[in-house]
Design a protein around this motif. Structure first.
Motif, mmCIF file in Angstrom:
data_model
loop_
_atom_site.group_PDB
_atom_site.id
_atom_site.type_symbol
_atom_site.label_atom_id
_atom_site.label_comp_id
_atom_site.label_asym_id
_atom_site.label_seq_id
_atom_site.Cartn_x
_atom_site.Cartn_y
_atom_site.Cartn_z
ATOM 1 N N SER A 80 9.816 -85.480 54.178
ATOM 2 C CA SER A 80 9.261 -84.188 53.766
ATOM 3 C C SER A 80 9.816 -83.770 52.405
ATOM 4 O O SER A 80 9.154 -83.038 51.654
ATOM 5 C CB SER A 80 9.569 -83.114 54.815
ATOM 6 N N THR A 81 10.998 -84.259 52.070
ATOM 7 C CA THR A 81 11.580 -83.980 50.763
ATOM 8 C C THR A 81 10.747 -84.632 49.661
ATOM 9 O O THR A 81 10.452 -84.016 48.637
ATOM 10 C CB THR A 81 13.036 -84.478 50.707
ATOM 11 N N ARG A 82 10.347 -85.877 49.868
ATOM 12 C CA ARG A 82 9.475 -86.553 48.904
ATOM 13 C C ARG A 82 8.119 -85.857 48.840
ATOM 14 O O ARG A 82 7.530 -85.704 47.753
ATOM 15 C CB ARG A 82 9.312 -88.015 49.296
ATOM 16 N N LEU A 83 7.618 -85.415 49.981
ATOM 17 C CA LEU A 83 6.332 -84.718 50.008
ATOM 18 C C LEU A 83 6.395 -83.450 49.171
ATOM 19 O O LEU A 83 5.475 -83.165 48.384
ATOM 20 C CB LEU A 83 5.940 -84.384 51.449
ATOM 21 N N LEU A 84 7.476 -82.693 49.303
ATOM 22 C CA LEU A 84 7.609 -81.479 48.506
ATOM 23 C C LEU A 84 7.723 -81.817 47.022
ATOM 24 O O LEU A 84 7.116 -81.144 46.176
ATOM 25 C CB LEU A 84 8.831 -80.675 48.962
ATOM 26 N N GLY A 122 14.188 -78.121 54.903
ATOM 27 C CA GLY A 122 15.087 -77.911 56.033
ATOM 28 C C GLY A 122 14.301 -77.564 57.273
ATOM 29 O O GLY A 122 13.089 -77.329 57.218
ATOM 30 N N GLY A 123 15.006 -77.501 58.371
ATOM 31 C CA GLY A 123 14.338 -77.264 59.641
ATOM 32 C C GLY A 123 13.920 -75.824 59.855
ATOM 33 O O GLY A 123 12.954 -75.551 60.567
ATOM 34 N N THR A 124 14.637 -74.904 59.244
ATOM 35 C CA THR A 124 14.350 -73.493 59.474
ATOM 36 C C THR A 124 14.487 -72.696 58.193
ATOM 37 O O THR A 124 15.332 -73.011 57.338
ATOM 38 C CB THR A 124 15.305 -72.905 60.542
ATOM 39 N N ALA A 145 10.896 -75.456 51.728
ATOM 40 C CA ALA A 145 9.872 -75.779 52.732
ATOM 41 C C ALA A 145 10.542 -76.090 54.063
ATOM 42 O O ALA A 145 11.285 -77.070 54.179
ATOM 43 C CB ALA A 145 9.025 -76.961 52.277
ATOM 44 N N ALA A 146 10.309 -75.224 55.030
ATOM 45 C CA ALA A 146 10.777 -75.477 56.388
ATOM 46 C C ALA A 146 9.759 -76.347 57.120
ATOM 47 O O ALA A 146 8.628 -76.534 56.654
ATOM 48 C CB ALA A 146 10.987 -74.156 57.128
ATOM 49 N N THR A 147 10.145 -76.860 58.255
ATOM 50 C CA THR A 147 9.255 -77.737 59.019
ATOM 51 C C THR A 147 7.923 -77.067 59.310
ATOM 52 O O THR A 147 6.852 -77.670 59.161
ATOM 53 C CB THR A 147 9.932 -78.145 60.335
ATOM 54 N N ASP A 148 7.948 -75.791 59.695
ATOM 55 C CA ASP A 148 6.717 -75.087 60.049
ATOM 56 C C ASP A 148 5.810 -74.838 58.854
ATOM 57 O O ASP A 148 4.615 -74.593 59.025
ATOM 58 C CB ASP A 148 7.053 -73.745 60.714
ATOM 59 N N ASP A 149 6.360 -74.893 57.638
ATOM 60 C CA ASP A 149 5.552 -74.607 56.456
ATOM 61 C C ASP A 149 4.488 -75.664 56.195
ATOM 62 O O ASP A 149 3.532 -75.416 55.460
ATOM 63 C CB ASP A 149 6.447 -74.496 55.215
ATOM 64 N N TRP A 150 4.648 -76.848 56.770
ATOM 65 C CA TRP A 150 3.679 -77.918 56.532
ATOM 66 C C TRP A 150 2.499 -77.834 57.487
ATOM 67 O O TRP A 150 1.570 -78.630 57.406
ATOM 68 C CB TRP A 150 4.339 -79.281 56.690
ATOM 69 N N SER A 151 2.496 -76.825 58.383
ATOM 70 C CA SER A 151 1.454 -76.756 59.405
ATOM 71 C C SER A 151 0.163 -76.117 58.931
ATOM 72 O O SER A 151 -0.866 -76.251 59.563
ATOM 73 C CB SER A 151 1.966 -75.990 60.635
#
Length: 205
Positions: free
Chosen positions: A18-22, A119-121, A150-156
């Motif tokens: 997710s770091t690379r994705l951001l 991060g996760g949250t 970007a938290a995990t939920d932000d990609w939803s």
């Protein structure tokens, strides 16, 4: 038209990450903004997980070699940087900090930099401001005002009214594009071109 170079540094440990994705999203926003001004841009992405051993060696010997040396030259010759790290225990990763530690202390002076973290949250989002930003400010980089967490939920989701991440990415990309467009597009020479390799030092060359 002079082409500008945007270099993204991703300290993600996983693959996919997710770091690379951001990092990809931030560079896309920056290059899109530059294109809207008829400024050409190319992106080079460096994943630190691929040069982790070279980073450790440089910390032990004091001299970058191999792929790390190439990465440092690429970074210091950029017109703008996107630096993204995962957060662990409320701060940047050890891999990210180790990479920063082997950078010449003067190599990022005045360099436009956009900071991102994953991060996760969302509770850890302020780590960008109290840990990453001071670190790059110490190196006298020109850090843009907007950082992106970007938290995990932000990609939803991608709808701005539900998820503010896309709008924040666009705003940060515009800020970096503003700084990059103002810089001369002549590119700096690699700061490590005259540094001998460790093998050369052992042979007395």
């Amino acid at each position: 038209m002079n082409e500008r170079t945007i270099v993204a540094i991703s300290a993600g440990l996983g693959q996919p990450s997710s770091t690379r994705l951001l990092a990809d999203r931030l560079t896309e926003a920056t290059t899109a903004e530059l294109a809207s001004r008829n400024v050409g841009a190319r992106v080079e992405t460096i994943e630190l997980r691929g040069i982790a051993h070279e980073i450790v060696n440089a910390m032990l010997t004091g001299f970058p070699t191999g792929s790390l040396r190439e990465a440092l030259d690429t970074m210091t010759a950029a017109d703008g940087l996107v630096l993204v790290s995962p957060l662990f225990t409320t701060t940047y990763s050890g891999l990210f900090k180790s990479f920063i530690d082997v950078i010449d202390k003067d190599s990022l002076t005045g360099m436009p930099v956009l900071l991102g973290a994953t991060g996760g949250t969302a509770r850890h989002s302020l780590a960008l401001e109290y840990s990453m930003r001071p670190l790059l400010t110490y190196l006298r980089a020109d850090v843009v005002p907007t950082s992106v967490f970007a938290a995990t939920d932000d990609w939803s989701g991608e709808v701005d009214t539900v998820n503010p991440l896309p709008a924040r990415i666009r705003r940060a990309g515009k800020e970096l594009a503003d700084r990059v467009a103002e810089r001369p597009a002549d590119g700096a020479a690699g700061l490590y071109d005259d540094v001998p390799s460790f093998d050369q030092m052992l042979r007395g060359i």
